[in-house]
Design an enzyme around this catalytic site. Structure first.
Site, mmCIF file in Angstrom:
data_model
loop_
_atom_site.group_PDB
_atom_site.id
_atom_site.type_symbol
_atom_site.label_atom_id
_atom_site.label_comp_id
_atom_site.label_asym_id
_atom_site.label_seq_id
_atom_site.Cartn_x
_atom_site.Cartn_y
_atom_site.Cartn_z
ATOM 1 N N ASP A 1 -9.816 -11.945 8.159
ATOM 2 C CA ASP A 1 -9.733 -10.605 7.540
ATOM 3 C C ASP A 1 -11.133 -10.036 7.275
ATOM 4 O O ASP A 1 -11.422 -8.888 7.610
ATOM 5 C CB ASP A 1 -8.933 -10.737 6.226
ATOM 6 C CG ASP A 1 -8.867 -9.442 5.448
ATOM 7 O OD1 ASP A 1 -8.030 -8.591 5.770
ATOM 8 O OD2 ASP A 1 -9.685 -9.271 4.516
ATOM 9 N N ALA B 1 -6.577 19.168 -3.089
ATOM 10 C CA ALA B 1 -6.337 19.388 -1.660
ATOM 11 C C ALA B 1 -6.282 20.875 -1.316
ATOM 12 O O ALA B 1 -6.293 21.244 -0.144
ATOM 13 C CB ALA B 1 -5.025 18.714 -1.250
ATOM 14 N N VAL C 1 0.836 -1.212 0.000
ATOM 15 C CA VAL C 1 0.000 0.000 0.000
ATOM 16 C C VAL C 1 0.871 1.262 0.000
ATOM 17 O O VAL C 1 0.621 2.214 -0.759
ATOM 18 C CB VAL C 1 -0.971 -0.002 1.204
ATOM 19 C CG1 VAL C 1 -1.873 1.214 1.167
ATOM 20 C CG2 VAL C 1 -1.815 -1.274 1.222
ATOM 21 N N GLY D 1 -0.321 -9.249 -4.751
ATOM 22 C CA GLY D 1 -0.422 -8.252 -3.668
ATOM 23 C C GLY D 1 -1.805 -8.163 -3.060
ATOM 24 O O GLY D 1 -2.118 -7.191 -2.381
ATOM 25 N N LYS E 1 -13.068 -6.740 9.085
ATOM 26 C CA LYS E 1 -13.686 -5.642 8.323
ATOM 27 C C LYS E 1 -15.162 -5.504 8.713
ATOM 28 O O LYS E 1 -15.675 -4.389 8.832
ATOM 29 C CB LYS E 1 -13.535 -5.908 6.825
ATOM 30 C CG LYS E 1 -12.083 -5.790 6.360
ATOM 31 C CD LYS E 1 -11.905 -6.365 4.974
ATOM 32 C CE LYS E 1 -10.485 -6.210 4.472
ATOM 33 N NZ LYS E 1 -10.194 -7.022 3.286
ATOM 34 N N GLU F 1 -2.877 -10.900 2.660
ATOM 35 C CA GLU F 1 -2.213 -10.364 3.838
ATOM 36 C C GLU F 1 -0.811 -10.970 3.939
ATOM 37 O O GLU F 1 -0.523 -12.000 3.314
ATOM 38 C CB GLU F 1 -3.000 -10.759 5.102
ATOM 39 C CG GLU F 1 -4.391 -10.189 5.174
ATOM 40 C CD GLU F 1 -4.411 -8.674 5.182
ATOM 41 O OE1 GLU F 1 -3.934 -8.080 6.140
ATOM 42 O OE2 GLU F 1 -4.890 -8.078 4.203
#
Ligand code: HSE
Length: 437
Positions: free
Chosen positions: A203, A35, A16, A189, A207, A192
């Site tokens: 997992d 932003a 990530v 990817g 969540k 985990e």
């Protein structure tokens, strides 16, 4: 641009973190416009300094100590992209205590220590944003926390683990083996660091805990509800389910039932024409039902570098604009005002798919039907294929018997199963998969 830059530290440069750095470096101008100010990466904390990175960062930025971030008073926001419990928890608390706003992707940490993290953030007047912690790139935290605020959410049903969904899809559609597909999910990817957490349902359960906390204001420990993964599923059951007009998915459910909260994560048969059944590959889908809006479906990439990074950067932009801070204060997250009781697992009502490997001799079907019937479990349909040979050297041949039941309780099914386990005519395994309702 006249506005002062927002100074950011990345803690963690795994899948990530690398994606976030890619977006922030390649899309700096576009992100600065959204932003309202430039976003400047000031520090990157990694575990192994010598490891090659898939993204080029300016010299002198990388360190292996988060102390450099705690000490730097000019860093406004820390992107906490560290998995697991420790040192992730300590790092989170130190970041808050050193005056940083925090964006995290760590669902396991929030699931176990969310109350501590959010209490500390409130005490310190800081904000924690966590869109990336659930369902990768899908903006489901914003959906529940903001977009559906006019509703009482009645139910959440979701495919929340991309790795499991990828494995099930590849097994079902291409006949590939479980271990072969799992290895590919790791390479891509999705999985985990410890893929057991993906395939055993942990997992998805973590969540679900976060979504339930947001939707129902109730903290439910992950070990307190039924949880099973896809690691014991067999291709035969995926195919049998398809024959009955269903897909098997790892389904996470949290819903209100007469003032109680029903929660579970299990492989589940879903009718083929439902959007959840059509969610393939590493995609996630969350079906939300609100009392005003009805059913809504949120779907997209639930895992992987760039989709998860997309959610982190969205939170970061919200921090830069000041929206995340406002939402955090209003949401009052992780403070339980009137928590709901959990519906006991034995009271959960569903239909079931059953598969038994039975001896092909008289009265076997009658014995099974008798046990189910005595537990008030009604049979909706039965399929038994003929045995391939009439005799077998070790005794009578066995045949697969597949039963779909009408609705029953989990408790009745468990009691019946304990009796079925005593029948010599049924050989292991006894498969029982609930059907989504
Ligand atoms: N390992 C997770 C999944 C992605 O496969 O869905 C991160 O939550």
């Amino acid at each position: 641009m006249a506005n002062a830059p927002l100074r950011v530290a990345l803690i963690g440069m795994g899948t990530v973190g690398t994606g976030v750095a890619r977006i922030l470096t390649a899309q700096a101008d576009r992100i600065a416009r959204r932003a309202g100010r430039p976003i400047e990466i000031r520090r990157v904390v990694v575990q192994h300094l010598e490891k090659p990175r898939g993204v080029t960062l300016p010299d002198g930025m990388i360190t292996d100590s988060p102390d450099a971030v705690y000490a730097d008073k000019e860093i406004d926001v820390a992107l906490h992209l560290v998995g697991g419990q420790e040192p992730a928890r300590t790092i989170m608390l130190r970041l808050l205590e050193s005056g940083k706003e925090v964006v995290t992707a760590n669902k396991a940490l929030l699931c176990e220590h969310g109350d501590e993290v959010f209490r500390r953030a409130r005490e310190l007047g800081r904000t924690v944003a966590f869109e990336a912690a659930v369902a990768g790139g899908i903006p489901i935290i914003a959906a529940i926390g903001q977009s559906m605020a006019g509703n009482q959410i009645i139910s959440i049903q979701g495919i929340l683990n991309g790795t499991s969904n990828f494995i099930l899809t590849e097994m079902h559609e291409k006949g590939r083996t479980y271990s072969d597909v799992l290895a590919e999910a790791q390479k891509l990817g999705y999985a985990e660091a410890d893929p057991t957490l993906d395939v055993d349902g942990t997992d998805a359960a973590q969540k679900l805990v976060l979504l339930s906390q947001l939707a129902f204001g109730t903290k439910v420990p992950v070990l307190s509800f039924q949880r099973a993964g896809i690691d014991k599923l067999e291709l035969a059951d995926l195919r049998n389910a398809a024959g009955f007009g269903y897909r098997v998915k790892l389904l996470a459910t949290a819903r209100l039932v007469a003032g109680q909260l029903e929660m579970h994560v299990q492989p589940t048969l879903i009718k083929l024409d439902e959007p959840l059944a059509k969610t393939s590959g590493a995609f996630n889908m969350v079906e939300l039902t609100g009392d005003a809006v009805g059913r809504l479906w949120y779907s997209g990439a639930g895992a992987g570098e760039m989709p998860t990074a997309s959610a982190v950067v969205a939170d970061l932009i919200d921090m830069a604009v000041g929206r995340a801070q406002l939402t955090f204060t209003r949401l009052d997250i992780w403070r339980e005002h009137s928590p709901l009781p959990l519906l006991p697992a034995t009271d959960v009502r569903r239909r079931f798919y059953l598969r038994y490997n039975v001896e092909d001799r008289p009265h076997v079907l009658a014995d099974i039907a008798d046990i189910l019937g005595r537990h008030n479990i009604s049979i909706a349909s039965v399929i038994q294929k003929e045995a391939e040979s009439a005799t077998s050297p070790g005794g009578p041949p066995t045949v697969p018997l597949v039963i779909m039941t009408h609705e029953s309780t989990e408790g009745a099914m468990r009691d019946a199963d304990a009796e079925l386990a005593q029948l010599k005519s049924i050989r292991p395994p006894r498969v029982r998969i609930p059907v989504a309702s």
